[in-house]
Design a protein around this motif. Structure first.
Motif, PDB file in Angstrom:
ATOM      1  N   LYS A  35       0.815  -1.216   0.000  1.00 24.97           N
ATOM      2  CA  LYS A  35       0.000   0.000   0.000  1.00 24.97           C
ATOM      3  C   LYS A  35       0.854   1.274   0.000  1.00 24.97           C
ATOM      4  O   LYS A  35       0.346   2.360   0.270  1.00 24.97           O
ATOM      5  CB  LYS A  35      -0.931   0.000   1.224  1.00 24.97           C
ATOM      6  N   ASN A  36       2.152   1.129  -0.266  1.00 22.66           N
ATOM      7  CA  ASN A  36       3.017   2.315  -0.318  1.00 22.66           C
ATOM      8  C   ASN A  36       2.549   3.278  -1.410  1.00 22.66           C
ATOM      9  O   ASN A  36       1.903   2.891  -2.381  1.00 22.66           O
ATOM     10  CB  ASN A  36       4.464   1.902  -0.595  1.00 22.66           C
ATOM     11  N   HIS A  37       2.898   4.548  -1.225  1.00 22.72           N
ATOM     12  CA  HIS A  37       2.581   5.543  -2.234  1.00 22.72           C
ATOM     13  C   HIS A  37       3.283   5.194  -3.544  1.00 22.72           C
ATOM     14  O   HIS A  37       4.364   4.589  -3.547  1.00 22.72           O
ATOM     15  CB  HIS A  37       3.022   6.938  -1.775  1.00 22.72           C
ATOM     16  N   ILE A  38       2.681   5.596  -4.653  1.00 21.60           N
ATOM     17  CA  ILE A  38       3.224   5.281  -5.974  1.00 21.60           C
ATOM     18  C   ILE A  38       3.616   6.573  -6.679  1.00 21.60           C
ATOM     19  O   ILE A  38       2.824   7.515  -6.774  1.00 21.60           O
ATOM     20  CB  ILE A  38       2.201   4.499  -6.814  1.00 21.60           C
ATOM     21  N   ALA A  39       4.852   6.616  -7.172  1.00 21.45           N
ATOM     22  CA  ALA A  39       5.347   7.799  -7.878  1.00 21.45           C
ATOM     23  C   ALA A  39       4.909   7.762  -9.338  1.00 21.45           C
ATOM     24  O   ALA A  39       4.805   6.692  -9.942  1.00 21.45           O
ATOM     25  CB  ALA A  39       6.866   7.876  -7.787  1.00 21.45           C
ATOM     26  N   ILE A  40       4.635   8.942  -9.884  1.00 20.95           N
ATOM     27  CA  ILE A  40       4.265   9.080 -11.294  1.00 20.95           C
ATOM     28  C   ILE A  40       5.330   9.921 -11.981  1.00 20.95           C
ATOM     29  O   ILE A  40       5.586  11.059 -11.583  1.00 20.95           O
ATOM     30  CB  ILE A  40       2.884   9.739 -11.438  1.00 20.95           C
ATOM     31  N   PHE A  41       5.965   9.349 -12.993  1.00 20.91           N
ATOM     32  CA  PHE A  41       7.038  10.018 -13.720  1.00 20.91           C
ATOM     33  C   PHE A  41       6.677  10.053 -15.196  1.00 20.91           C
ATOM     34  O   PHE A  41       7.086   9.208 -15.990  1.00 20.91           O
ATOM     35  CB  PHE A  41       8.363   9.285 -13.488  1.00 20.91           C
ATOM     36  N   LEU A  42       5.864  11.051 -15.567  1.00 24.09           N
ATOM     37  CA  LEU A  42       5.352  11.181 -16.925  1.00 24.09           C
ATOM     38  C   LEU A  42       5.303  12.648 -17.314  1.00 24.09           C
ATOM     39  O   LEU A  42       5.111  13.521 -16.459  1.00 24.09           O
ATOM     40  CB  LEU A  42       3.943  10.585 -17.032  1.00 24.09           C
ATOM     41  N   GLU A  43       5.440  12.933 -18.600  1.00 23.05           N
ATOM     42  CA  GLU A  43       5.345  14.317 -19.058  1.00 23.05           C
ATOM     43  C   GLU A  43       3.892  14.778 -19.054  1.00 23.05           C
ATOM     44  O   GLU A  43       2.968  13.965 -18.905  1.00 23.05           O
ATOM     45  CB  GLU A  43       5.934  14.432 -20.458  1.00 23.05           C
ATOM     46  N   ASN A  44       3.684  16.102 -19.215  1.00 28.63           N
ATOM     47  CA  ASN A  44       2.334  16.647 -19.260  1.00 28.63           C
ATOM     48  C   ASN A  44       1.640  16.164 -20.531  1.00 28.63           C
ATOM     49  O   ASN A  44       1.850  16.693 -21.622  1.00 28.63           O
ATOM     50  CB  ASN A  44       2.375  18.180 -19.223  1.00 28.63           C
ATOM     51  N   SER A  45       0.816  15.158 -20.377  1.00 27.97           N
ATOM     52  CA  SER A  45       0.102  14.544 -21.488  1.00 27.97           C
ATOM     53  C   SER A  45      -1.086  13.797 -20.884  1.00 27.97           C
ATOM     54  O   SER A  45      -1.177  13.650 -19.667  1.00 27.97           O
ATOM     55  CB  SER A  45       1.011  13.563 -22.233  1.00 27.97           C
ATOM     56  N   PRO A  46      -2.013  13.317 -21.714  1.00 25.96           N
ATOM     57  CA  PRO A  46      -3.142  12.561 -21.160  1.00 25.96           C
ATOM     58  C   PRO A  46      -2.715  11.389 -20.287  1.00 25.96           C
ATOM     59  O   PRO A  46      -3.396  11.051 -19.320  1.00 25.96           O
ATOM     60  CB  PRO A  46      -3.877  12.087 -22.421  1.00 25.96           C
ATOM     61  N   MET A  47      -1.566  10.763 -20.611  1.00 24.78           N
ATOM     62  CA  MET A  47      -1.101   9.629 -19.824  1.00 24.78           C
ATOM     63  C   MET A  47      -0.874  10.012 -18.363  1.00 24.78           C
ATOM     64  O   MET A  47      -1.054   9.194 -17.454  1.00 24.78           O
ATOM     65  CB  MET A  47       0.187   9.066 -20.430  1.00 24.78           C
ATOM     66  N   GLN A  48      -0.467  11.252 -18.130  1.00 24.77           N
ATOM     67  CA  GLN A  48      -0.251  11.720 -16.759  1.00 24.77           C
ATOM     68  C   GLN A  48      -1.560  11.705 -15.966  1.00 24.77           C
ATOM     69  O   GLN A  48      -1.595  11.272 -14.808  1.00 24.77           O
ATOM     70  CB  GLN A  48       0.323  13.137 -16.793  1.00 24.77           C
ATOM     71  N   ILE A  49      -2.633  12.152 -16.574  1.00 20.55           N
ATOM     72  CA  ILE A  49      -3.940  12.173 -15.911  1.00 20.55           C
ATOM     73  C   ILE A  49      -4.469  10.754 -15.739  1.00 20.55           C
ATOM     74  O   ILE A  49      -5.055  10.418 -14.702  1.00 20.55           O
ATOM     75  CB  ILE A  49      -4.935  13.032 -16.708  1.00 20.55           C
ATOM     76  N   ILE A  50      -4.270   9.919 -16.749  1.00 22.41           N
ATOM     77  CA  ILE A  50      -4.666   8.510 -16.646  1.00 22.41           C
ATOM     78  C   ILE A  50      -3.960   7.848 -15.462  1.00 22.41           C
ATOM     79  O   ILE A  50      -4.567   7.088 -14.702  1.00 22.41           O
ATOM     80  CB  ILE A  50      -4.339   7.772 -17.960  1.00 22.41           C
TER      81      ILE A  50
END
Length: 320
Positions: free
Chosen positions: A63-78
């Protein structure tokens, strides 16, 4: 109440629950506009569900927090929606921040997993410590239905980090109910509804990114994403008008450069609400900004922080 304005039935719900309510009401409305690409609420929900099921499968009981490493694009919101739907809190990393900074954050947040994509995979590997990498690309192997595991609205949703100006970035953990309450306050302040088009161009590494996300996806509006790497200020000005942006956020120092490129009678034709914060806003700033806004445009000066988020707001109308 206007038909295009959607009331909150309850504050005691998760971020994704409110989003899913909007999906059920308006599946065909455009949720994200990115260049030539548009994604409806139904499509966004389906792909976010697939990623959520992948996260649940790959992380198991962790249940650890999950990092998101994505550029500003729809994939980031997904990815943001996918992490939340999987019952985890997300930690957003800016792909342009120094490796050392992103490494500090993932260690401090005790992230065991990082979501990235093929175009950012090598960068993610360069600072990943002992974290596992989850690819964000669509995977049809996983179902596209809403995950059903129970998530308490008091559970953590997002871990914001400060800029690290004091030497070490500091994390501020916010629950779902806290963010839903923020969304409702935002709605009251800016009169949010399904006809709004929100500019999204801020760094996901700063806590302010969540306001346009919630402002759009919790109220049936459209999140319009700007690719900063491809256009200059003139391009940004044209994009705001061409996309019919009705709500945007800027810091005062940026507005001073931005307004300087406008000709005498040139305006942002569709912008109804401009949020300005992060630095001191002076009277001269307000007077100059009024020159580029439409006659019914409103400036809202906000004071916020990663820890308390939206602390104060003052609406500046033409007769203020």
């Amino acid at each position: 109440m206007p038909e295009n304005k959607l009331p909150f039935q309850s504050f005691h719900q998760t971020i994704q629950k409110r989003f899913e309510e909007i999906v059920a009401m308006f599946p065909g409305l455009v949720a994200i506009d990115f260049g030539e690409v548009t994604i409806t609420y139904e499509e966004l929900n389906r792909v976010a569900n697939q990623l959520a099921h992948k996260i649940i499968d790959r992380t198991g009981e962790n249940k650890n927090h999950i990092a998101i490493f994505l550029e500003n694009s729809p994939m980031q919101i997904i990815a943001i929606l996918g992490v939340l739907k999987a019952g985890r809190a997300y930690v957003a990393l800016d792909i342009n921040f120094p490796e050392r900074y992103n490494l500090q954050i993932t260690r401090d947040a005790q992230c065991k997993f990082i979501i990235t994509d093929k175009s950012n995979l090598e960068k993610a590997r360069s600072f990943a410590d002992d974290q596992y990498l989850i690819m964000a690309e669509e995977d049809k192997y996983y179902p596209d239905t809403n995950p059903t595991q129970p998530i308490d609205p008091q559970d953590p949703a997002v871990l914001f980090y400060t800029s690290g100006s004091t030497g070490q970035p500091k994390g501020a953990l916010h629950s779902h109910v806290s963010m839903v309450h923020l969304s409702k306050r935002f709605s009251n302040l800016a009169d949010l509804h399904i006809d709004n088009r929100f500019a999204y161009y801020l760094s996901v590494g700063f806590s302010a990114h969540i306001l346009p996300v919630l402002g759009a996806l919790h109220h049936g509006g459209t999140l319009c994403m700007f690719n900063k790497g491809l256009q200059d200020l003139e391009g940004f000005k044209g994009w705001l008008n061409n996309k019919g942006i009705t709500l945007a956020m800027m810091i005062p120092s940026f507005t001073r450069y931005f307004r300087a490129i406008f000709s005498k009678h040139e305006k942002l034709k569709f912008l109804k609400t401009l949020f300005v914060g992060g630095e001191t806003l002076y009277r001269n700033d307000v007077e100059k900004l009024r020159n580029i806004l439409s006659d019914n445009g409103v400036i809202i000066n906000i004071y916020a922080s990663s820890e308390t988020y939206l602390s104060r707001a003052f609406k500046i109308k033409n007769d203020t």
